[in-house]
Design a protein around this motif. Structure first.
Motif, PDB file in Angstrom:
ATOM      1  N   ARG A 100       1.167   4.160  -2.951  1.00  0.00           N
ATOM      2  CA  ARG A 100       0.943   5.588  -2.666  1.00  0.00           C
ATOM      3  C   ARG A 100       2.132   6.420  -3.125  1.00  0.00           C
TER       4      ARG A 100
ATOM      5  N   ASP B  32       0.834  -1.198   0.000  1.00  0.00           N
ATOM      6  CA  ASP B  32       0.000   0.000   0.000  1.00  0.00           C
ATOM      7  C   ASP B  32       0.874   1.256   0.000  1.00  0.00           C
ATOM      8  N   GLN B  33       1.893   1.264   0.835  1.00  0.00           N
ATOM      9  CA  GLN B  33       2.800   2.416   0.904  1.00  0.00           C
ATOM     10  C   GLN B  33       3.530   2.619  -0.421  1.00  0.00           C
TER      11      GLN B  33
END
Length: 103
Positions: free
Chosen positions: A49, A45-46
């Motif tokens: 992003r 997820d990081q």
């Protein structure tokens, strides 16, 4: 907007964005793989992003380069869509703007 003022604003913004990109680091440098599935998900997820932020910053850099080219060509401050002048207020807010707000 005065061409020299525009050139300085664009150079300042380019430097700021390049610093932000540098702070994000190189996405091809792999970190240690987390072992827990939830940690892997959080890491993915990081990374997604950060990639989205990188793409946005790169797009802005490209817009800045196009604005600098328009400065050289003498078309800076004129909409690429309608040919109408872009208000100074807009250029002060977004120095790489290439069209009117309603375009």
């Amino acid at each position: 907007m005065d061409p020299e003022q525009a050139r300085k604003r664009l150079a300042d913004e380019r430097a700021r964005i390049e610093q932000e990109l540098e702070a994000l680091g190189d996405p091809s440098v792999a970190n240690d793989e987390p072992e827990a599935p939830e940690d892997k998900a959080a890491q993915l997820d990081q990374l997604e992003r950060e990639q989205a932020i990188r793409e946005e910053l790169k797009g802005t850099l490209a817009s800045i380069e196009r604005a600098l080219k328009r400065l050289e060509d003498g078309t800076y401050g004129t909409s690429v869509v309608s040919g109408k002048p872009i208000p100074d207020e807009r250029l002060n807010a977004v120095p790489w703007a290439d069209r009117l707000v309603d375009e």
